[in-house]
Every structure is written in C-alpha cells, then in structure tokens.
Design a protein around this motif. Structure first.
Motif, PDB file in Angstrom:
ATOM      1  N   PHE A  11      16.161   3.191  18.228  1.00  0.00           N
ATOM      2  CA  PHE A  11      16.128   4.131  17.106  1.00  0.00           C
ATOM      3  C   PHE A  11      16.290   5.508  17.744  1.00  0.00           C
ATOM      4  O   PHE A  11      15.423   5.934  18.516  1.00  0.00           O
ATOM      5  N   LYS A  14      15.262   6.350  21.461  1.00  0.00           N
ATOM      6  CA  LYS A  14      14.201   5.458  21.938  1.00  0.00           C
ATOM      7  C   LYS A  14      14.633   3.992  21.890  1.00  0.00           C
ATOM      8  O   LYS A  14      14.931   3.464  20.805  1.00  0.00           O
ATOM      9  N   ILE A  16      13.842   0.329  21.706  1.00  0.00           N
ATOM     10  CA  ILE A  16      12.660  -0.441  21.282  1.00  0.00           C
ATOM     11  C   ILE A  16      12.720  -1.865  21.836  1.00  0.00           C
ATOM     12  O   ILE A  16      11.732  -2.375  22.347  1.00  0.00           O
ATOM     13  N   ALA A  35       0.861  -6.163  22.100  1.00  0.00           N
ATOM     14  CA  ALA A  35       0.052  -5.056  21.590  1.00  0.00           C
ATOM     15  C   ALA A  35       0.792  -4.337  20.472  1.00  0.00           C
ATOM     16  O   ALA A  35       2.007  -4.516  20.299  1.00  0.00           O
ATOM     17  N   SER A  36       0.065  -3.544  19.748  1.00  0.00           N
ATOM     18  CA  SER A  36       0.646  -2.736  18.680  1.00  0.00           C
ATOM     19  C   SER A  36       1.748  -1.841  19.267  1.00  0.00           C
ATOM     20  O   SER A  36       1.551  -1.226  20.308  1.00  0.00           O
ATOM     21  N   GLY A  37       2.899  -1.848  18.625  1.00  0.00           N
ATOM     22  CA  GLY A  37       3.999  -1.006  19.094  1.00  0.00           C
ATOM     23  C   GLY A  37       4.881  -1.657  20.139  1.00  0.00           C
ATOM     24  O   GLY A  37       5.831  -1.047  20.637  1.00  0.00           O
ATOM     25  N   SER A  38       4.595  -2.923  20.483  1.00  0.00           N
ATOM     26  CA  SER A  38       5.387  -3.574  21.543  1.00  0.00           C
ATOM     27  C   SER A  38       6.766  -4.028  21.053  1.00  0.00           C
ATOM     28  O   SER A  38       7.625  -4.396  21.852  1.00  0.00           O
ATOM     29  N   GLY A  39       6.969  -4.031  19.729  1.00  0.00           N
ATOM     30  CA  GLY A  39       8.302  -4.360  19.212  1.00  0.00           C
ATOM     31  C   GLY A  39       8.388  -5.669  18.443  1.00  0.00           C
ATOM     32  O   GLY A  39       9.483  -6.124  18.096  1.00  0.00           O
ATOM     33  N   LYS A  40       7.236  -6.261  18.106  1.00  0.00           N
ATOM     34  CA  LYS A  40       7.240  -7.565  17.428  1.00  0.00           C
ATOM     35  C   LYS A  40       7.937  -7.493  16.062  1.00  0.00           C
ATOM     36  O   LYS A  40       8.774  -8.339  15.740  1.00  0.00           O
ATOM     37  N   SER A  41       7.565  -6.485  15.275  1.00  0.00           N
ATOM     38  CA  SER A  41       8.153  -6.387  13.926  1.00  0.00           C
ATOM     39  C   SER A  41       9.636  -6.065  14.001  1.00  0.00           C
ATOM     40  O   SER A  41      10.436  -6.629  13.249  1.00  0.00           O
ATOM     41  N   VAL A  42       9.996  -5.163  14.908  1.00  0.00           N
ATOM     42  CA  VAL A  42      11.417  -4.810  15.025  1.00  0.00           C
ATOM     43  C   VAL A  42      12.206  -6.059  15.426  1.00  0.00           C
ATOM     44  O   VAL A  42      13.288  -6.334  14.882  1.00  0.00           O
ATOM     45  N   HIS A  51      17.192  -5.269  10.284  1.00  0.00           N
ATOM     46  CA  HIS A  51      17.754  -4.256  11.192  1.00  0.00           C
ATOM     47  C   HIS A  51      18.976  -4.880  11.854  1.00  0.00           C
ATOM     48  O   HIS A  51      18.969  -6.077  12.155  1.00  0.00           O
ATOM     49  N   HIS A 196      -1.646 -11.216  16.348  1.00  0.00           N
ATOM     50  CA  HIS A 196      -2.510 -10.579  17.355  1.00  0.00           C
ATOM     51  C   HIS A 196      -3.677 -11.503  17.660  1.00  0.00           C
ATOM     52  O   HIS A 196      -4.490 -11.222  18.514  1.00  0.00           O
TER      53      HIS A 196
HETATM   54  N1  LIG Z   1      12.480   2.176  11.406  1.00  0.00           N
HETATM   55  C1  LIG Z   1      12.040   2.689  12.556  1.00  0.00           C
HETATM   56  N2  LIG Z   1      12.495   3.888  12.999  1.00  0.00           N
HETATM   57  C2  LIG Z   1      12.068   4.409  14.168  1.00  0.00           C
HETATM   58  N3  LIG Z   1      11.182   3.807  14.986  1.00  0.00           N
HETATM   59  C3  LIG Z   1      10.696   2.627  14.601  1.00  0.00           C
HETATM   60  C4  LIG Z   1      11.088   1.992  13.365  1.00  0.00           C
HETATM   61  N4  LIG Z   1      10.443   0.830  13.252  1.00  0.00           N
HETATM   62  C5  LIG Z   1       9.661   0.716  14.351  1.00  0.00           C
HETATM   63  N5  LIG Z   1       9.811   1.779  15.160  1.00  0.00           N
HETATM   64  C6  LIG Z   1       9.148   1.989  16.452  1.00  0.00           C
HETATM   65  O1  LIG Z   1       9.354   0.828  17.234  1.00  0.00           O
HETATM   66  C7  LIG Z   1       8.222   0.563  18.058  1.00  0.00           C
HETATM   67  C8  LIG Z   1       7.821  -0.889  17.860  1.00  0.00           C
HETATM   68  O2  LIG Z   1       7.318  -1.037  16.525  1.00  0.00           O
HETATM   69  P1  LIG Z   1       6.928  -2.438  15.882  1.00  0.00           P
HETATM   70  O3  LIG Z   1       6.590  -2.157  14.464  1.00  0.00           O
HETATM   71  O4  LIG Z   1       7.978  -3.425  16.177  1.00  0.00           O
HETATM   72  O5  LIG Z   1       5.617  -2.778  16.698  1.00  0.00           O
HETATM   73  P2  LIG Z   1       4.675  -4.054  16.544  1.00  0.00           P
HETATM   74  O6  LIG Z   1       4.609  -4.686  17.887  1.00  0.00           O
HETATM   75  O7  LIG Z   1       5.115  -4.877  15.409  1.00  0.00           O
HETATM   76  O8  LIG Z   1       3.287  -3.332  16.225  1.00  0.00           O
HETATM   77  P3  LIG Z   1       2.077  -3.777  15.232  1.00  0.00           P
HETATM   78  O9  LIG Z   1       1.397  -4.911  15.931  1.00  0.00           O
HETATM   79  O10 LIG Z   1       1.214  -2.563  15.194  1.00  0.00           O
HETATM   80  O11 LIG Z   1       2.656  -4.138  13.905  1.00  0.00           O
HETATM   81  C9  LIG Z   1       7.159   1.575  17.672  1.00  0.00           C
HETATM   82  O12 LIG Z   1       7.174   2.612  18.637  1.00  0.00           O
HETATM   83  C10 LIG Z   1       7.624   2.084  16.323  1.00  0.00           C
HETATM   84  O13 LIG Z   1       7.244   3.431  16.143  1.00  0.00           O
END
Ligand SMILES: Nc1ncnc2c1ncn2[C@@H]1O[C@H](COP(=O)(O)OP(=O)(O)OP(=O)(O)O)[C@@H](O)[C@H]1O
Length: 249
Positions: A11, A14, A16, A35-42, A51, A196
């Motif tokens: 993004f 950055k 991801i 961990a939170s922010g590691s990229g699982k949702s993306v 995406h 988690h």
């Molecule tokens: N649409 C977006 N635009 C910009 N950055 C994004 C977007 N979606 C996610 N990110 C960034 O991507 C990184 C990974 O986010 P993601 O939501 O995949 O984390 P996660 O591992 O699922 O966290 P959690 O366990 O807290 O849900 C984070 O730094 C987040 O800020």
C-alpha cells in the motif's frame, strides 16, 4: 487446495506481503496466525480477491484466480463460504432468513428446496427450532453456529474463517473449532482460519502458517509449534506469563 505463489502486496511505499508462498490443503484446517499487523487480513483479502496482488499467483484447485476477470471469478466466489468475525449476521433478518440469504443470492432453488437446505444446515450445526428467532434473541455461540450454517449453505469447496472464536468463552470456542473441523473433514473443504487463539491452534492446528512482518516466518503443525526454538514464534506462542511457565516446565 489453494495455492499462493510468490505474492507481494504494497500500500503506497509500504510492502505488506513480502513474497509469500503457501499451499492450503484440501480437507484440512489451515491456520494463519501472527501478531496484530503481520498481514493476515491482507493475505486473506488477496486470496478472495478483495485486494489485487502486485505480483504472484493464487490458484483454486489449479484455476488461476489472479488471471481471471470479474465474471470468471464469480464462479469461484460462489464456491467460497465465509465466516466473519463476530458472526456478521443481519440483525433485521431471522435465523432462517440469514441462512437462506446466500441461496437467494446464488441459486434458483424453490422456496421448499431452500427451506430444506436451511434446515439441513441448521441441524448440522446442532441448531433446531430457532428458525424464527432474531440474532439478538440467541447467544453468541449460537450466533456463530448460524454464521457457520450460512457459510456452508452453498456447499462450499473453500471456507474462510476470521477469528471464529472471538468473543466466546474458551469452552464454547472449542465447540466451534471442532464443528469447523468436522465440517472440513465431512465435506472435504479447504478451510483457512485466521486466528490469534492458541486454544484453536492446539485443538485444530493441522497446517499452521505463522506470519511475521509480512513474511511467512514458519510453518508446521501443532506438535512442532510447541517444540520450536524460533525466538519470534516462541514470543508469539508463549506470550502470556502462564504459557512461559508452561514452556519452562
Ligand atoms: N487498505 C489498507 N491500506 C493501507 N494499509 C493497510 C490496509 N489494510 C491493511 N493495511 C496495513 O497492512 C498491515 C497489515 O494489516 P492486517 O490487517 O493484514 O494485519 P493483521 O495481521 O490482520 O492484524 P490483526 O490481527 O490486528 O487483524 C498493517 O500495517 C495495516 O495498517
């Protein structure tokens, strides 16, 4: 099976997801932890096409999803069941209407056929006589079951679960884990669960992928995760003081 090969996603400046390759096996629960922010949702959003990846490929049983246009992807989308965090039921619809929703969206079944399917799915998740209740009238665990019944309504080949245990007590959480496990085996589904929850990992962790700062850091099963010496993974697995004590026994 779902095969993710060398995917990258940024993004802006950055990055991801950093060159991730994973094979999600059919008939098994594939857990994505980190961990939170590691990229699982993306990662999961890339897999279902919410995406677009910058590079790399994603294939569903040999069908390259990343090479498909919107219409071609529709067929694959109709084979995907989604269990959202918190259930994400429609509050203004009854249990029966919630489970019927994907059937109305994607099939031309008659009212009777839909009702049969709804009742089959509700029975399969051990819910009976709740058809006419609204989500607010049933417990959190029951809402999850309704979410699962809705996710399997179209007989999916692929099931995505986002934190299936969030908001549940540990015992109810394990019941939900076991239900997802049984359905995965029974219908030979390729299931991907983002979690988690270490209880879930120990209960159903057949294939576990650990993401760290956008990289696939580790993969293995529940037995090997407890024996790992990897510092980053240990930090995640043994994050609580009680777990640290358990490791040092
Ligand atoms: N649409 C977006 N635009 C910009 N950055 C994004 C977007 N979606 C996610 N990110 C960034 O991507 C990184 C990974 O986010 P993601 O939501 O995949 O984390 P996660 O591992 O699922 O966290 P959690 O366990 O807290 O849900 C984070 O730094 C987040 O800020």
């Amino acid at each position: 099976m779902i095969e993710v090969k060398n995917i990258r996603k940024s993004f802006g400046e950055k990055e991801i997801l950093k060159d991730i390759s994973i094979l999600f096996k059919r008939g098994e629960i594939n857990l994505v932890i980190g961990a939170s922010g590691s990229g699982k949702s993306v990662l999961t959003k890339c897999i279902v096409g919410l995406h677009e990846v910058d590079s790399g490929t994603i294939s569903y049983d040999g069908r390259e999803f990343t090479a498909m246009n919107f219409n071609q992807r529709k067929d694959i989308r109709s084979e995907i069941g989604m269990l959202f965090q918190g259930g994400a039921l429609f509050d203004s619809l009854t249990v029966e209407e919630n489970v019927r929703f994907p059937l109305e969206m994607y099939t031309k079944q008659s009212k009777e056929e839909m009702l049969d399917r709804v009742n089959f799915c509700l029975k399969r998740v051990n819910l009976e006589n709740v058809n006419n209740l609204y989500p607010a009238e049933i417990s959190g665990g029951m809402q999850k079951r309704v979410g699962i019944a809705r996710a399997i309504a179209l007989n999916p080949k692929y099931l995505f679960c986002d934190e299936p245990n969030s908001g549940l007590d540990p015992k109810t959480g394990i019941v939900i884990d076991n239900l997802i496990y049984d359905l995965t085996k029974e219908f030979d589904i390729t299931t991907i669960c983002v979690t988690h929850d270490m209880n879930s990992v120990m209960e159903t962790g057949e294939n576990i992928v650990f993401l760290h700062q956008g990289q696939k850091w580790w993969e293995g099963d529940k037995k090997s995760i407890l024996k790992t010496d990897d510092e980053v993974l240990c930090d995640f697995v043994y994050s609580s003081r009680i777990m640290k004590k358990f490791k040092n026994l």
